[in-house]
Motif scaffolding. Structure first.
Motif, PDB file in Angstrom:
ATOM      1  N   MET B  42     -96.392  28.274  49.793  1.00  0.00           N
ATOM      2  CA  MET B  42     -95.178  27.459  49.804  1.00  0.00           C
ATOM      3  C   MET B  42     -95.548  26.015  49.480  1.00  0.00           C
ATOM      4  O   MET B  42     -96.685  25.569  49.660  1.00  0.00           O
ATOM      5  CB  MET B  42     -94.454  27.528  51.160  1.00  0.00           C
ATOM      6  CG  MET B  42     -95.289  27.072  52.338  1.00  0.00           C
ATOM      7  SD  MET B  42     -94.309  26.804  53.849  1.00  0.00           S
ATOM      8  CE  MET B  42     -94.015  25.044  53.751  1.00  0.00           C
ATOM      9  N   SER B  43     -94.558  25.328  48.986  1.00  0.00           N
ATOM     10  CA  SER B  43     -94.729  23.948  48.539  1.00  0.00           C
ATOM     11  C   SER B  43     -94.239  22.990  49.617  1.00  0.00           C
ATOM     12  O   SER B  43     -93.235  23.256  50.281  1.00  0.00           O
ATOM     13  CB  SER B  43     -93.885  23.763  47.266  1.00  0.00           C
ATOM     14  OG  SER B  43     -93.896  22.426  46.847  1.00  0.00           O
ATOM     15  N   VAL B  44     -94.936  21.887  49.831  1.00  0.00           N
ATOM     16  CA  VAL B  44     -94.389  20.783  50.634  1.00  0.00           C
ATOM     17  C   VAL B  44     -94.193  19.598  49.696  1.00  0.00           C
ATOM     18  O   VAL B  44     -95.117  19.170  49.015  1.00  0.00           O
ATOM     19  CB  VAL B  44     -95.284  20.419  51.843  1.00  0.00           C
ATOM     20  CG1 VAL B  44     -95.202  21.509  52.896  1.00  0.00           C
ATOM     21  CG2 VAL B  44     -96.727  20.167  51.442  1.00  0.00           C
ATOM     22  N   ASP B  45     -92.961  19.092  49.636  1.00  0.00           N
ATOM     23  CA  ASP B  45     -92.574  18.086  48.646  1.00  0.00           C
ATOM     24  C   ASP B  45     -92.078  16.818  49.326  1.00  0.00           C
ATOM     25  O   ASP B  45     -91.427  16.888  50.369  1.00  0.00           O
ATOM     26  CB  ASP B  45     -91.413  18.607  47.782  1.00  0.00           C
ATOM     27  CG  ASP B  45     -91.756  19.894  47.070  1.00  0.00           C
ATOM     28  OD1 ASP B  45     -92.927  20.083  46.722  1.00  0.00           O
ATOM     29  OD2 ASP B  45     -90.833  20.722  46.883  1.00  0.00           O
ATOM     30  N   PRO B  67     -84.439  27.326  59.939  1.00  0.00           N
ATOM     31  CA  PRO B  67     -85.690  27.162  59.207  1.00  0.00           C
ATOM     32  C   PRO B  67     -85.528  26.172  58.053  1.00  0.00           C
ATOM     33  O   PRO B  67     -84.456  26.089  57.446  1.00  0.00           O
ATOM     34  CB  PRO B  67     -86.001  28.577  58.690  1.00  0.00           C
ATOM     35  CG  PRO B  67     -84.737  29.349  58.828  1.00  0.00           C
ATOM     36  CD  PRO B  67     -83.953  28.715  59.921  1.00  0.00           C
ATOM     37  N   LEU B  68     -86.582  25.442  57.769  1.00  0.00           N
ATOM     38  CA  LEU B  68     -86.603  24.576  56.586  1.00  0.00           C
ATOM     39  C   LEU B  68     -86.596  25.445  55.337  1.00  0.00           C
ATOM     40  O   LEU B  68     -86.791  26.664  55.416  1.00  0.00           O
ATOM     41  CB  LEU B  68     -87.856  23.700  56.633  1.00  0.00           C
ATOM     42  CG  LEU B  68     -87.915  22.751  57.842  1.00  0.00           C
ATOM     43  CD1 LEU B  68     -89.308  22.118  57.938  1.00  0.00           C
ATOM     44  CD2 LEU B  68     -86.850  21.667  57.735  1.00  0.00           C
ATOM     45  N   GLU B  69     -86.351  24.816  54.205  1.00  0.00           N
ATOM     46  CA  GLU B  69     -86.374  25.532  52.927  1.00  0.00           C
ATOM     47  C   GLU B  69     -87.285  24.802  51.956  1.00  0.00           C
ATOM     48  O   GLU B  69     -87.496  23.606  52.083  1.00  0.00           O
ATOM     49  CB  GLU B  69     -84.970  25.578  52.303  1.00  0.00           C
ATOM     50  CG  GLU B  69     -83.995  26.459  53.051  1.00  0.00           C
ATOM     51  CD  GLU B  69     -82.570  26.234  52.571  1.00  0.00           C
ATOM     52  OE1 GLU B  69     -82.395  25.801  51.424  1.00  0.00           O
ATOM     53  OE2 GLU B  69     -81.652  26.476  53.373  1.00  0.00           O
ATOM     54  N   GLN B  94     -87.516  30.294  49.318  1.00  0.00           N
ATOM     55  CA  GLN B  94     -87.631  30.957  50.621  1.00  0.00           C
ATOM     56  C   GLN B  94     -88.847  30.478  51.416  1.00  0.00           C
ATOM     57  O   GLN B  94     -89.426  31.240  52.185  1.00  0.00           O
ATOM     58  CB  GLN B  94     -87.652  32.476  50.415  1.00  0.00           C
ATOM     59  CG  GLN B  94     -88.943  33.068  49.847  1.00  0.00           C
ATOM     60  CD  GLN B  94     -89.141  32.835  48.360  1.00  0.00           C
ATOM     61  OE1 GLN B  94     -88.365  32.165  47.705  1.00  0.00           O
ATOM     62  NE2 GLN B  94     -90.220  33.381  47.818  1.00  0.00           N
ATOM     63  N   GLY B  95     -89.215  29.197  51.250  1.00  0.00           N
ATOM     64  CA  GLY B  95     -90.402  28.695  51.937  1.00  0.00           C
ATOM     65  C   GLY B  95     -90.220  28.479  53.424  1.00  0.00           C
ATOM     66  O   GLY B  95     -89.145  28.716  53.984  1.00  0.00           O
ATOM     67  N   TRP B  96     -91.298  28.067  54.091  1.00  0.00           N
ATOM     68  CA  TRP B  96     -91.349  27.738  55.524  1.00  0.00           C
ATOM     69  C   TRP B  96     -91.151  28.968  56.410  1.00  0.00           C
ATOM     70  O   TRP B  96     -90.754  28.852  57.558  1.00  0.00           O
ATOM     71  CB  TRP B  96     -90.328  26.651  55.884  1.00  0.00           C
ATOM     72  CG  TRP B  96     -90.597  25.319  55.227  1.00  0.00           C
ATOM     73  CD1 TRP B  96     -90.118  24.900  54.031  1.00  0.00           C
ATOM     74  CD2 TRP B  96     -91.396  24.227  55.742  1.00  0.00           C
ATOM     75  NE1 TRP B  96     -90.570  23.624  53.749  1.00  0.00           N
ATOM     76  CE2 TRP B  96     -91.340  23.180  54.790  1.00  0.00           C
ATOM     77  CE3 TRP B  96     -92.139  24.027  56.919  1.00  0.00           C
ATOM     78  CZ2 TRP B  96     -92.011  21.962  54.974  1.00  0.00           C
ATOM     79  CZ3 TRP B  96     -92.792  22.812  57.096  1.00  0.00           C
ATOM     80  CH2 TRP B  96     -92.733  21.798  56.131  1.00  0.00           C
TER      81      TRP B  96
END
Lengths: 334, 334
Positions: B42-45, B67-69, B94-96
Motif C-alpha cells: 500500500m502507498s502512503v501519500d 479505515p483509511l483509504e 483498498q489500502g490500510w
C-alpha cells in the motif's frame, strides 16, 4: 519655452513632491529623421513607480536628473521624417515634457477623427490593450462565468469590466470609494461592486460573487489576491497584471497564506506584460475600435491640467484619485 | 484474521501514533460483483494528511472510526466478478487493510510480469503519472532548459528528475539529507542537488541553477517556492504539485513575499491534481513502460514491513525518511 519633469531623487516608500523636478529647457532642435512633437496628453501609470527604483527589471530604471518617460500623444510641429507632416497626431514614449525631438521611427501616427485623442492613451492605447490581452488571452472567460477585477475603477479595470460584460460574464469589481462603486454599477454595468476600504474584503467578495470566481483580474495584489484565492472556483484563472497595493512598500509584505488553494482548486496564475503580446495588437485595434464605435465600450478618464501638476497626478493615481485612466493634459488639442 | 488501520482522531499539527487504531477484523465475505483482495503493498501519500482534516476539498475527508483509504496492489483470493480470477494481481483504493472485499468495477488488473508489483504504486502508478503530467503538461520543459524539483528524492521527485533528464534538461533538486543528495547526483544523474536543511536556500538554488530556473516542480511550498520565484527565468513555469512543508501547520504560514516576480518575469503557476488528467493515462503508460524497459527510468522505493507499521511509515514519509516512493508491504508477493 519647454518644460520637463526630471527624477530628482528616488522615492523610498510613497513618492513625494521633492522626488520630482520641473525644469525649463529650450524647445529642442530636430535632427534628420526626427520630429518635433508638442505633447497634448501624457499617461501616468502604476508601472512607472517600479522604474523609479534602481533595480533590474523588464525595462531599465529611470535615471536621476533625466526626464521621466511615458506614453504620450501629441501633434507634429516640425518634421524631418518622411512619414510625418506638420499637424499629424502621433503617439510615443515622449511623455513628461512639453515638446520632444522624437525619432520618427519610434512614433505611431494616430487617426484623430475616429476617437478622441486621449482615447489613444486609454481604451485604444496600452491601457486598453492590457485589459484586452489580460482578460481574453490570460483569463479566458466563458459566457456566464464570473469575472472579478480589483482596481476596477482605474484605467485598466474599467476596460476589463466592460469587455467582460460584452463577453456575457457576471462581473464584480472592487474600488476605493463609494463614488467609484456607484460609477461601476451605474455607468459600467457591473453586476456587483464594493468599496474595499469599508468592508471585510473576504465577506464582501463572497457576497459579490455568490457562484465563486472563475477569472480574477488582479491589479492590486496583497489582501485582494488572498481574498480571491479563497473564492476561486475549480479550474479558475488568475490574470496577474499588477500589485499596486505594494509598489510603495519599502519591504515587500508576505504573500497570500492560502496559495495552496491553487493546487486544491487547480488554478492557473499567469503574470503578463503587454509588450510581449504585440502579435495581438491588430486584433485588439479591430475589436476595440468596433466596440467604441458601437458604444459598447466607453473611454473613461480623469484629466489633470498642466505639466507642473504631473507629479501630483502620478501620486494621485497611486492613491486612487482617478476614475478611469489618469492623464495629464500638457497643451490644447487643436 | 484481517487487520485494518482506522482513523482514531484527527491530527492537530503533526500526526501522532494515537491518531491511528490497529483493529483486528474478520476476513470479509464477498458479495456478487466483489473480489477478495489480499493486499501486498500500500502507498502512503502526502495528500492523505489533508484528508485527515475535516474540511471540504476535492476528495471527502476520512471518517473517524473508519479505515483509511489509499492506493494498494494485491492478489485476488476469491472472486465473484467475471473480470477477475483467483491469482490475478490488481490495483485499487483498498489500502490500510490486509484484505478487502472490493467492488470489481473499481479495480484494475495489473500485468505483474513486465514490472515489479510495487512499481504499480510507484513509477507506473499515480506517483509516476503525477510526475509525468506535472512536468510535461504543466511544466512543458524544452531541451536545454533548467528544471528544479523540490522534494527531489521523494516518490514524485525521483520520477520528475528522471523524466527531465530524459528530456535533455539541466536538472537540479533539493532534498533533506546528505545521503539523499548523493543519491540524486549519483543514482539519478541530477546535475546539481543540495541539502536544504544545511544551506541558505536562496544562495544554494542560485549556485545550483546558474542559468536560472525555467521549470520549477513544487512538491514543498513555503520557503522553497519563495526561493524559486527569486530564481525563475522570464516566461518560466511553476508546476504546483504539493506543499508538504505546510500540511501539518495548524495555521497556514504567509505566502511568498516575491510573488510580484510572477508579473515582472511573466511566469505561469499552475496547480494540478492527477485525477483531472485521465485522458493522458494511455500516453503515460506507453511512455513510462518503454522507459522502464530501456532502463532509462528506474523505480525507487522505501518499503516498510507490516500493516502495524503503516502509521509510522506515513509519519516517516511526512518527515522525509523515504528515498523514492514510500510503501508498506502487507503480505508476501507470491
Amino acid at each position: 519655452m519647454n518644460h520637463e519633469i526630471r527624477l530628482a531623487s528616488r522615492p523610498t516608500g510613497f513618492p513625494e513632491a521633492t522626488n520630482f523636478n520641473l525644469v525649463e529647457t529650450p524647445i529642442p532642435e530636430i535632427g534628420e529623421g526626427e520630429v518635433l512633437v508638442r505633447n497634448v496628453y501624457m499617461s501616468v501609470d502604476p508601472s512607472m513607480r517600479g522604474r523609479m527604483n534602481d533595480v533590474r527589471s523588464y525595462v531599465p530604471p529611470f535615471q536621476l536628473g533625466r526626464p521621466l518617460e511615458g506614453r504620450a500623444v501629441g501633434q507634429v510641429e516640425r518634421s524631418r521624417h518622411a512619414d510625418f507632416a506638420v499637424g499629424d497626431y502621433v503617439a510615443g514614449s515622449q511623455g513628461w515634457r512639453g515638446y520632444d525631438a522624437a525619432e520618427g521611427s519610434r512614433l505611431t501616427r494616430i487617426d484623430a477623427t475616429t476617437a478622441p485623442l486621449s482615447a489613444h492613451l486609454g481604451v485604444l492605447g496600452g491601457t486598453g490593450f492590457t485589459a484586452y490581452v489580460g482578460l481574453l488571452d490570460i483569463g479566458r472567460p466563458k459566457p456566464g462565468e464570473t469575472v472579478f477585477v480589483s482596481g476596477a475603477a482605474g484605467g485598466v479595470g474599467t476596460v476589463v469590466g466592460q469587455i467582460a460584460k460584452l463577453m456575457g460574464c457576471y462581473v464584480a469589481g472592487s474600488a476605493g470609494s463609494d463614488a467609484k462603486v456607484a460609477f461601476l454599477r451605474e455607468e459600467l454595468g457591473f453586476d456587483a461592486a464594493f468599496n474595499y476600504r469599508t468592508v471585510d474584503l473576504g465577506r464582501a467578495l463572497r457576497e459579490a460573487c455568490p457562484r465563486g470566481v472563475d477569472v480574477y483580474f488582479d491589479n492590486v495584489g496583497g489582501a485582494h489576491l488572498q481574498a480571491a484565492l479563497a473564492q476561486m472556483n475549480t479550474f479558475g484563472r488568475i490574470s496577474l497584471c499588477g500589485a499596486i497595493s505594494q509598489y510603495n512598500d519599502a519591504t515587500p509584505p508576505p504573500g497570500p497564506s492560502n496559495l495552496v488553494n491553487a493546487i486544491i482548486r487547480r488554478l492557473t496564475m499567469t503574470g503578463f506584460i503587454i509588450v510581449d503580446h504585440a502579435d495581438r495588437r491588430p486584433d485588439f485595434l479591430r475589436d476595440m475600435s468596433a466596440w467604441l464605435r458601437d458604444g459598447r465600450v466607453k473611454n473613461h478618464q480623469t484629466v489633470v491640467q498642466g505639466i507642473e501638476n504631473a507629479p501630483a497626478a502620478f501620486m494621485g493615481m497611486l492613491r486612487g484619485e482617478n476614475m478611469g485612466k489618469m492623464l495629464v493634459q500638457l497643451s490644447p488639442e487643436g
